[in-house]
Design a protein around this motif. Structure first.
Motif, PDB file in Angstrom:
ATOM      1  N   VAL A 177      19.715  -3.092 -11.860  1.00 44.46           N
ATOM      2  CA  VAL A 177      20.668  -3.701 -10.931  1.00 44.46           C
ATOM      3  C   VAL A 177      22.075  -3.463 -11.463  1.00 44.46           C
ATOM      4  O   VAL A 177      22.351  -3.677 -12.655  1.00 44.46           O
ATOM      5  N   ARG A 178      22.952  -3.005 -10.567  1.00 40.95           N
ATOM      6  CA  ARG A 178      24.352  -2.799 -10.916  1.00 40.95           C
ATOM      7  C   ARG A 178      25.229  -3.628  -9.987  1.00 40.95           C
ATOM      8  O   ARG A 178      24.903  -3.805  -8.809  1.00 40.95           O
ATOM      9  N   GLU A 235       0.820  -1.210   0.000  1.00 42.31           N
ATOM     10  CA  GLU A 235       0.000   0.000   0.000  1.00 42.31           C
ATOM     11  C   GLU A 235       0.856   1.262   0.000  1.00 42.31           C
ATOM     12  O   GLU A 235       0.566   2.230  -0.716  1.00 42.31           O
ATOM     13  N   ASN A 236       1.918   1.256   0.794  1.00 44.55           N
ATOM     14  CA  ASN A 236       2.747   2.459   0.930  1.00 44.55           C
ATOM     15  C   ASN A 236       4.202   2.254   0.523  1.00 44.55           C
ATOM     16  O   ASN A 236       4.963   3.229   0.505  1.00 44.55           O
ATOM     17  N   GLU A 237       4.602   1.010   0.248  1.00 45.25           N
ATOM     18  CA  GLU A 237       5.986   0.746  -0.117  1.00 45.25           C
ATOM     19  C   GLU A 237       6.088  -0.422  -1.079  1.00 45.25           C
ATOM     20  O   GLU A 237       5.153  -1.224  -1.215  1.00 45.25           O
ATOM     21  N   VAL A 238       7.222  -0.500  -1.730  1.00 48.75           N
ATOM     22  CA  VAL A 238       7.503  -1.568  -2.690  1.00 48.75           C
ATOM     23  C   VAL A 238       8.648  -2.413  -2.145  1.00 48.75           C
ATOM     24  O   VAL A 238       9.665  -1.873  -1.690  1.00 48.75           O
ATOM     25  N   SER A 239       8.483  -3.716  -2.206  1.00 51.01           N
ATOM     26  CA  SER A 239       9.530  -4.637  -1.787  1.00 51.01           C
ATOM     27  C   SER A 239      10.205  -5.230  -3.019  1.00 51.01           C
ATOM     28  O   SER A 239       9.545  -5.841  -3.871  1.00 51.01           O
ATOM     29  N   VAL A 240      11.512  -5.011  -3.124  1.00 53.10           N
ATOM     30  CA  VAL A 240      12.306  -5.580  -4.216  1.00 53.10           C
ATOM     31  C   VAL A 240      13.216  -6.649  -3.620  1.00 53.10           C
ATOM     32  O   VAL A 240      14.039  -6.351  -2.752  1.00 53.10           O
ATOM     33  N   ARG A 253      22.027  -0.072  -1.871  1.00 56.76           N
ATOM     34  CA  ARG A 253      23.032  -1.076  -2.227  1.00 56.76           C
ATOM     35  C   ARG A 253      23.225  -2.059  -1.085  1.00 56.76           C
ATOM     36  O   ARG A 253      22.853  -1.806   0.073  1.00 56.76           O
ATOM     37  N   THR A 254      23.775  -3.199  -1.431  1.00 57.70           N
ATOM     38  CA  THR A 254      24.083  -4.207  -0.428  1.00 57.70           C
ATOM     39  C   THR A 254      25.393  -3.852   0.264  1.00 57.70           C
ATOM     40  O   THR A 254      26.144  -2.977  -0.183  1.00 57.70           O
ATOM     41  N   GLU A 255      25.683  -4.540   1.343  1.00 56.52           N
ATOM     42  CA  GLU A 255      27.004  -4.446   1.934  1.00 56.52           C
ATOM     43  C   GLU A 255      27.970  -5.231   1.061  1.00 56.52           C
ATOM     44  O   GLU A 255      27.561  -5.947   0.142  1.00 56.52           O
ATOM     45  N   VAL A 273      20.810  -1.347  -6.337  1.00 54.08           N
ATOM     46  CA  VAL A 273      19.495  -1.363  -6.982  1.00 54.08           C
ATOM     47  C   VAL A 273      19.041   0.072  -7.213  1.00 54.08           C
ATOM     48  O   VAL A 273      19.085   0.905  -6.301  1.00 54.08           O
ATOM     49  N   MET A 274      18.632   0.364  -8.448  1.00 53.03           N
ATOM     50  CA  MET A 274      18.081   1.683  -8.789  1.00 53.03           C
ATOM     51  C   MET A 274      16.612   1.499  -9.149  1.00 53.03           C
ATOM     52  O   MET A 274      16.279   0.684 -10.012  1.00 53.03           O
ATOM     53  N   TRP A 275      15.754   2.268  -8.506  1.00 55.29           N
ATOM     54  CA  TRP A 275      14.304   2.163  -8.690  1.00 55.29           C
ATOM     55  C   TRP A 275      13.775   3.446  -9.324  1.00 55.29           C
ATOM     56  O   TRP A 275      13.862   4.519  -8.737  1.00 55.29           O
ATOM     57  N   LEU A 276      13.252   3.355 -10.557  1.00 52.74           N
ATOM     58  CA  LEU A 276      12.653   4.489 -11.253  1.00 52.74           C
ATOM     59  C   LEU A 276      11.140   4.319 -11.233  1.00 52.74           C
ATOM     60  O   LEU A 276      10.632   3.218 -11.501  1.00 52.74           O
TER      61      LEU A 276
END
Length: 268
Positions: free
Chosen positions: A200-201, A125-130, A170-172, A152-155
C-alpha cells in the motif's frame, strides 16, 4: 574446514601440506586446502544454495520496485530484503516472503506516518478481493496537504512459474476531512495462484494536486499470504508450536524465581 593454530616458525608460504603466514595475532599455520575440495564442503554447499535461493526471491521484487519508482525506492532495498529473508531458516518461498510483512519500502519515509488503515484479502475462484479500510486520515495541515490517495500494488506467484506478476490500482483523491470508509480492489487470480504480497502506498496533495516530495508519501508491504491450503495449515501449526514454546518458557521462569512456601495447618 582447515584448522588454524599458532606456531613459533617464522616463515611464510607453503611447506609440504601446510601453509605458514604472519598476522597481527602472530605466526599461524593451517593445512593446505586440497584442490577443488572447498566446493565439496557441506557448509560451503549449503551457504551457496541458500544465497542462490534468497537472491531468486529478492531479485524480481527489487526489479519491480526499482522500475516502479526508483526515486522513492532509493538504494539499499535489495540488501534489506535479503537481511529479512535470512531470518527464516527454511528455503520455502512463502515462509521467506512472510518476513516482509510490515516492511517499509523506504524506511526514511514510513507509511505509518501518514494515517491509519486495515487491509483484508479474500481469494475467490477467479479473482482476489482486497479491502482497504481507512481508519484515520493524514494529520490536518501536514505539509499543507488537504487531500491524498492510496495505491495498492498486488504481487503474485503461481505454482508453474517463479515469475512475479504485478498489478496496481489506486483510489480517487480523498479529502483529509472526509468520513472514514472502505475501498474494494479486485485483481485476477490464476487457477494455480499460490503466494502473494500486498503493498500500500499513500501520497499527499493540495487540492488534488500531487506533492512530489519524498516526505509526503510512504509505501509498505502490509501483508503476505498463500492460497495453498497445505501451506496455510503449516503456518497455523508453526504459530501454535511457537505459542506453546513461549508458554513453557514463561512457566519455567516463574517456577525458577518464585519461592515455594510449604503450607502449615492452623489450629484455632
Amino acid at each position: 574446514m582447515a584448522k588454524i593454530k599458532s606456531t613459533i616458525i617464522k616463515i611464510k608460504g607453503k611447506l609440504g601440506d601446510e601453509v605458514f603466514y604472519k598476522t597481527k595475532h602472530g605466526n599461524l599455520v593451517r593445512k593446505a586446502v586440497a584442490e577443488g575440495s572447498k566446493k565439496n564442503e557441506p557448509a560451503f554447499k549449503k551457504q551457496y544454495s541458500r544465497t542462490n535461493f534468497i537472491n531468486g526471491v529478492a531479485s524480481p521484487i527489487n526489479r519491480i520496485m526499482q522500475k516502479y519508482d526508483p526515486h522513492f525506492v532509493g538504494t539499499g532495498l535489495y540488501g534489506r530484503m535479503q537481511k529479512r529473508f535470512r531470518i527464516e531458516p527454511l528455503n520455502e518461498r512463502f515462509l521467506v516472503l512472510l518476513q516482509l510483512k510490515g516492511f517499509e519500502i523506504n524506511p526514511d519515509y514510513p507509511l505509518q506516518n501518514l494515517g491509519g488503515y486495515n487491509t483484508s484479502v479474500i481469494g475467490g475462484e477467479n479473482e482476489v478481493s482486497v479491502n482497504l479500510q481507512i481508519l484515520s486520515h493524514p494529520e490536518s495541515g501536514k505539509h499543507k496537504a488537504n487531500s491524498y490517495y492510496n495505491e495498492v500494488m498486488w504481487l503474485q506467484w503461481t505454482k508453474s512459474s517463479d515469475a512475479v506478476t504485478v498489478s496496481r490500482q489506486r483510489t480517487e483523491w480523498m479529502s483529509i476531512y472526509s468520513d472514514r470508509f472502505e475501498i474494494e480492489f479486485l485483481f485476477p487470480k490464476p487457477a494455480d495462484a499460490t503466494h502473494w504480497v500486498l503493498c500500500v502506498r499513500q501520497r499527499l496533495g493540495i487540492n488534488e494536486r500531487l506533492l512530489d516530495f519524498l516526505v509526503t508519501q510512504g509505501m509498505q508491504i502490509v501483508d503476505v499470504g498463500t492460497f495453498d491450503k497445505a501451506e496455510q495449515e503449516m503456518l497455523i501449526n508453526r504459530k501454535e508450536d511457537e505459542a506453546k514454546q513461549r508458554g513453557e518458557k514463561t512457566r519455567k521462569i516463574v517456577e525458577d524465581y518464585v519461592p515455594v512456601v510449604k503450607a502449615k495447618r492452623v489450629i484455632n
